[in-house]
Design a protein around this motif. Structure first.
Motif, short mmCIF file in Angstrom:
data_model
loop_
_atom_site.label_atom_id
_atom_site.label_comp_id
_atom_site.label_asym_id
_atom_site.label_seq_id
_atom_site.Cartn_x
_atom_site.Cartn_y
_atom_site.Cartn_z
N PHE A 188 -3.22 8.44 -9.27
CA PHE A 188 -3.92 7.45 -8.30
C PHE A 188 -2.86 6.80 -7.62
O PHE A 188 -1.67 6.73 -7.80
N ALA A 189 -3.35 6.34 -6.30
CA ALA A 189 -2.32 5.61 -5.62
C ALA A 189 -2.83 4.02 -5.59
O ALA A 189 -3.94 3.73 -5.90
N VAL A 190 -1.68 3.22 -5.37
CA VAL A 190 -1.84 1.75 -5.48
C VAL A 190 -1.21 1.30 -4.08
O VAL A 190 -0.19 1.51 -3.47
N LEU A 191 -2.15 0.64 -3.23
CA LEU A 191 -1.74 -0.10 -1.95
C LEU A 191 -1.75 -1.40 -2.22
O LEU A 191 -2.90 -2.15 -2.41
N LEU A 192 -0.62 -2.00 -1.79
CA LEU A 192 -0.77 -3.62 -1.70
C LEU A 192 -1.14 -4.16 -0.16
O LEU A 192 -0.53 -3.52 0.92
N GLY A 193 -1.78 -5.16 -0.13
CA GLY A 193 -2.45 -5.61 1.38
C GLY A 193 -1.41 -6.34 1.99
O GLY A 193 -1.64 -6.46 3.29
N ASP A 194 -0.22 -6.68 1.54
CA ASP A 194 0.64 -7.48 2.08
C ASP A 194 1.48 -6.58 2.93
O ASP A 194 2.08 -6.90 4.12
N ASP A 195 1.84 -5.36 2.69
CA ASP A 195 2.24 -4.42 3.50
C ASP A 195 1.54 -3.54 4.27
O ASP A 195 0.61 -2.58 3.92
N LEU A 196 1.46 -3.61 5.49
CA LEU A 196 0.81 -2.59 6.50
C LEU A 196 1.80 -1.57 7.10
O LEU A 196 2.73 -2.10 7.64
N ILE A 197 1.34 -0.22 6.86
CA ILE A 197 2.14 0.65 7.30
C ILE A 197 1.50 1.47 8.60
O ILE A 197 0.42 1.58 8.50
N ASP A 198 2.66 1.55 9.53
CA ASP A 198 2.03 2.04 10.83
C ASP A 198 1.30 3.40 10.51
O ASP A 198 2.11 4.22 10.07
N PRO A 199 0.20 3.76 11.17
CA PRO A 199 -0.32 5.09 10.87
C PRO A 199 0.31 6.27 11.63
O PRO A 199 0.22 7.20 11.25
#
Length: 300
Positions: free
Chosen positions: A130-141
């Motif tokens: 599974f993936a984990v994404l932290l909300g403090d880091d926004l990655i450019d699409p």
């Protein structure tokens, strides 16, 4: 020979933090709901997961986080009002968040750290990567980091973490990875991890940023992981065990990211992220850039 590994379908987004760095704004509003231009930060993160093919999203929340659930739910009263006004553009924007993904929620009763937040996802995730994404880091699409991480995990198995080179004097702000090169220029094998090391003790200047693709064996390790730095259960400590012995849950690889990342974890970077994203918007950018040049010229 290319190996076959289970397809990843689920994303976990830890969102139980108190947001103390943004007080008093976060006294009654979750930090994840703070707007980045005209969308809350958390929506960018969910959109990233969906664009990588993960439309089953579990959000790990805490007390006072109900607005997160409301944002991704339908608001029939607002939709009806916009429909009666014939405001199709705003109606589409309102409906967009509720149509993004299949959303699930679980509460982290006690704020025991990121590792504990990830462990809260175990019943939902089961025995799948599974993936984990932290909300403090926004990655450019335009820089599909998560897609690349999933490709690497499907190739090698095990777990994959996102890494970014930072200035040596900044490494104490991050988890840090000891690495070995591989045949792929953007992929390294992780041999060790340490949480927020003193720069003199850091094994490299590769910082761990907020994207992970994890083997489900991480749950067994997290259940046994004692509180570490900050008296919290650190995900970094559990990953360190996987890196030390790949027989447990496969190897740990890192994808070295060189794209556009917007750090909304502190007030200064949050403001810079808003300015950068606003400048790049087709609908806002031209006028905003003109005003910004004029403002900077006057201030200088």
């Amino acid at each position: 020979m290319t190996q076959s590994h289970p397809r990843i379908t689920k994303a976990v987004i830890p969102a139980a933090g108190l947001g103390t760095r943004f007080l008093p704004a976060t006294k009654a509003t979750p930090k994840e709901m703070l707007p980045v231009v005209d969308k809350p930060a958390i929506q960018y993160v969910v959109e990233e997961a969906v664009s990588a093919g993960l439309d089953d999203v579990l959000m790990v929340t805490g007390r006072n986080k109900r607005p997160l659930e409301d944002h991704f739910d339908r608001n029939y009263e607002l939709e009806s009002a916009l429909e009666k006004k014939g405001d199709a553009e705003r109606l589409a924007k309102v409906q967009e968040s509720s149509d993004l993904a299949t959303m699930h929620y679980v509460r982290q009763g006690d704020p025991k750290g990121l590792g504990h937040a990830v462990l809260c996802a175990a019943p939902h995730v089961g025995q799948e990567p599974f993936a984990v994404l932290l909300g403090d880091d926004l990655i450019d699409p335009r820089d599909p980091l998560l897609k690349r991480m999933i490709e690497v995990q499907e190739l090698y198995g095990g777990s994959v973490i996102a890494l970014m080179e930072v200035a040596p004097e900044q490494i104490h702000l991050y988890g840090c990875a000891a690495v070995e090169t591989t045949e792929d220029s953007d992929v390294v094998q992780v041999t060790g991890l340490v949480e927020k090391p003193d720069p003199a003790d850091a094994p490299s200047n590769y910082a761990v940023i907020g994207r992970y693709v994890l083997d489900p064996h991480i749950f067994d390790i997290l259940r046994k992981t004692e509180p570490g730095r900050g008296n919290e259960i650190q995900l970094t400590d559990a990953l360190q065990q996987l890196a030390e012995d790949e027989k447990v849950g496969g190897p740990v690889h890192g994808v070295v990211f060189k794209g556009r990342r917007y750090d909304t974890g502190d007030r200064g970077d949050y403001l810079r992220a808003i300015v950068r994203l606003a400048c790049e918007r087709e609908d806002l950018g031209p006028d905003f850039r003109t005003w910004l040049r004029s403002f900077v010229a006057e201030e200088m």
